[in-house]
Write a protein that holds these residues in place. Structure first.
Motif, PDB file in Angstrom:
ATOM      1  N   TRP A   9       0.817  -1.219   0.000  1.00  0.00           N
ATOM      2  CA  TRP A   9       0.000   0.000   0.000  1.00  0.00           C
ATOM      3  C   TRP A   9       0.847   1.264   0.000  1.00  0.00           C
ATOM      4  CZ3 TRP A   9      -4.465  -0.982   4.070  1.00  0.00           C
ATOM      5  CH2 TRP A   9      -5.178  -2.126   3.689  1.00  0.00           C
ATOM      6  N   ASN A  12      -0.119   5.124   1.690  1.00  0.00           N
ATOM      7  CA  ASN A  12      -1.525   5.337   1.371  1.00  0.00           C
ATOM      8  C   ASN A  12      -2.384   4.626   2.411  1.00  0.00           C
ATOM      9  OD1 ASN A  12      -1.379   6.615  -1.457  1.00  0.00           O
ATOM     10  ND2 ASN A  12      -0.135   4.763  -1.706  1.00  0.00           N
ATOM     11  N   GLY A  13      -3.504   5.226   2.753  1.00  0.00           N
ATOM     12  CA  GLY A  13      -4.455   4.552   3.624  1.00  0.00           C
ATOM     13  C   GLY A  13      -4.704   5.236   4.949  1.00  0.00           C
ATOM     14  N   ALA A  18      -8.658   2.184   4.907  1.00  0.00           N
ATOM     15  CA  ALA A  18      -8.079   0.871   5.214  1.00  0.00           C
ATOM     16  C   ALA A  18      -9.164  -0.111   5.631  1.00  0.00           C
ATOM     17  CB  ALA A  18      -7.027   1.006   6.313  1.00  0.00           C
ATOM     18  N   CYS A  22     -10.092  -3.530   3.642  1.00  0.00           N
ATOM     19  CA  CYS A  22     -10.004  -4.818   4.329  1.00  0.00           C
ATOM     20  C   CYS A  22     -11.324  -5.584   4.235  1.00  0.00           C
ATOM     21  CB  CYS A  22      -9.624  -4.620   5.793  1.00  0.00           C
ATOM     22  SG  CYS A  22      -7.903  -4.186   6.055  1.00  0.00           S
ATOM     23  N   VAL A  38      -0.988  -8.386   2.573  1.00  0.00           N
ATOM     24  CA  VAL A  38      -1.014  -6.947   2.326  1.00  0.00           C
ATOM     25  C   VAL A  38      -0.055  -6.246   3.277  1.00  0.00           C
ATOM     26  CG1 VAL A  38      -3.352  -6.928   1.403  1.00  0.00           C
ATOM     27  CG2 VAL A  38      -3.000  -6.593   3.869  1.00  0.00           C
ATOM     28  N   PRO A  40       0.195  -2.661   4.750  1.00  0.00           N
ATOM     29  CA  PRO A  40      -0.310  -1.308   4.984  1.00  0.00           C
ATOM     30  C   PRO A  40       0.771  -0.411   5.576  1.00  0.00           C
ATOM     31  CG  PRO A  40      -0.993  -2.729   6.773  1.00  0.00           C
ATOM     32  CD  PRO A  40      -0.271  -3.612   5.782  1.00  0.00           C
ATOM     33  N   GLN A  44      -1.464   2.001  10.170  1.00  0.00           N
ATOM     34  CA  GLN A  44      -2.655   1.168  10.037  1.00  0.00           C
ATOM     35  C   GLN A  44      -2.385  -0.306  10.316  1.00  0.00           C
ATOM     36  OE1 GLN A  44      -5.655   2.440   9.623  1.00  0.00           O
ATOM     37  NE2 GLN A  44      -4.742   4.472   9.542  1.00  0.00           N
ATOM     38  N   VAL A  48      -5.287  -3.101  10.667  1.00  0.00           N
ATOM     39  CA  VAL A  48      -5.466  -4.012   9.539  1.00  0.00           C
ATOM     40  C   VAL A  48      -5.275  -5.462   9.976  1.00  0.00           C
ATOM     41  CG1 VAL A  48      -4.470  -4.736   7.322  1.00  0.00           C
ATOM     42  CG2 VAL A  48      -4.927  -2.313   7.762  1.00  0.00           C
ATOM     43  N   VAL A  59      -0.618 -10.189   6.918  1.00  0.00           N
ATOM     44  CA  VAL A  59      -0.294  -8.765   7.005  1.00  0.00           C
ATOM     45  C   VAL A  59       1.204  -8.602   7.252  1.00  0.00           C
ATOM     46  CG1 VAL A  59      -0.729  -6.616   8.261  1.00  0.00           C
ATOM     47  CG2 VAL A  59      -2.592  -8.245   7.893  1.00  0.00           C
ATOM     48  N   GLN A  62       6.178  -2.562   5.900  1.00  0.00           N
ATOM     49  CA  GLN A  62       6.850  -2.113   4.687  1.00  0.00           C
ATOM     50  C   GLN A  62       8.355  -1.932   4.868  1.00  0.00           C
ATOM     51  OE1 GLN A  62       4.874   1.383   3.148  1.00  0.00           O
ATOM     52  NE2 GLN A  62       2.861   0.415   3.245  1.00  0.00           N
ATOM     53  N   LEU A 230      -4.521  -1.177  -3.934  1.00  0.00           N
ATOM     54  CA  LEU A 230      -5.375  -0.240  -3.205  1.00  0.00           C
ATOM     55  C   LEU A 230      -6.816  -0.285  -3.674  1.00  0.00           C
ATOM     56  CD1 LEU A 230      -2.906   2.786  -3.188  1.00  0.00           C
ATOM     57  CD2 LEU A 230      -3.507   1.355  -1.235  1.00  0.00           C
TER      58      LEU A 230
END
Length: 245
Positions: A9, A12-13, A18, A22, A38, A40, A44, A48, A59, A62, A230
């Motif tokens: 993502w 973003n979010g 979010a 989801c 994903v 996020p 988030q 999430v 999940v 990043q 997204l």
């Protein structure tokens, strides 16, 4: 082995966006033959992870710091990601390499930290437009693999040509096949027989319209998806194009 479809993502979010994304992913993820995860933004991550708990969607974070804790304002450790409910992490993304001057040795340290916390890692490699234009794409990717992966690497490699990320451009199928074959050769050279089983994802402007062709390329074990992740309908369409076995 089921292909892996990973949605990054990026930055973003907000909370409402979010939650809506989801909910749509949970509703559409049943019966898919691929592995879904994903990534996020950190703000988030806990929410999430809770919203997707009990679903087939994992999940991840990043990025993570190489140290377990300390005076690193604004950073997040691998253990903190685990504490938020993450089971994956992306490391060495070209945007981290460019925007934060991350070098291969630092990325390797982060991989070691993440693996030490039991996180599954996706390590990104890829060349710029200028590097490809001058015929140095395999040299660049080869050095990234050598420098970014620790001796006990047990994760996933993602090939993302930098010039394709967010541009709407993708390399030709033959170019993707050639690079993935090269990466496989390098992994075997670096890790011997264990290198044959390291999954290699393709990333860079993956969309519903090109996903099936990209995912059918030999040595492509899945996709790392940016913008399309997204939009639930697009991300699920890419997931439905994935193969099993």
């Amino acid at each position: 082995m089921a292909q892996l479809i990973a949605g990054n993502w990026k930055m973003n979010g907000r909370t409402r966006q979010a939650a809506e994304l989801c909910a749509a992913l949970r509703d559409g993820a049943g019966g898919l033959g691929c592995e879904l995860v994903v990534f996020p933004p950190a703000t988030q991550l806990t929410a999430v992870a809770g919203l997707l708990a009990g679903s087939p969607i994992a999940v991840g974070g990043q990025d993570c710091h190489a140290d377990p804790d300390g005076a690193h304002t604004g950073d997040i450790s691998a253990g903190m990601l685990r504490d938020c409910g993450a089971t994956w992490v992306i490391l060495g993304h070209s945007e981290r390499r460019a925007d934060h001057a991350e070098v291969d040795d630092l990325i390797r340290q982060k991989v070691e930290a993440a693996q030490g916390e039991g996180l599954r890692t996706i390590v990104c490699v890829g060349e710029t437009d200028e590097q490809r234009a001058t015929g140095r794409e395999t040299e660049v990717v080869g050095w990234q693999l050598l420098g970014s992966l620790p001796r006990d690497f047990a994760g996933v490699v993602a090939y993302e040509p930098v010039w394709a990320i967010g541009s709407g451009k993708t390399p030709g199928i033959d170019e993707v096949a050639a690079m993935h074959a090269f990466i496989r050769e390098e992994l075997v050279r670096q890790f011997a027989e264990a290198g044959r089983s390291v999954p290699i994802l393709y990333g860079g402007s993956v969309k519903p319209g090109n996903a099936a062709d990209l995912l059918a390329v030999p040595e492509v074990a899945g996709a790392l998806v940016g913008g399309a992740s997204l939009v639930a309908v697009d991300f699920l369409a890419i997931a439905r194009a994935a193969r099993y076995g």
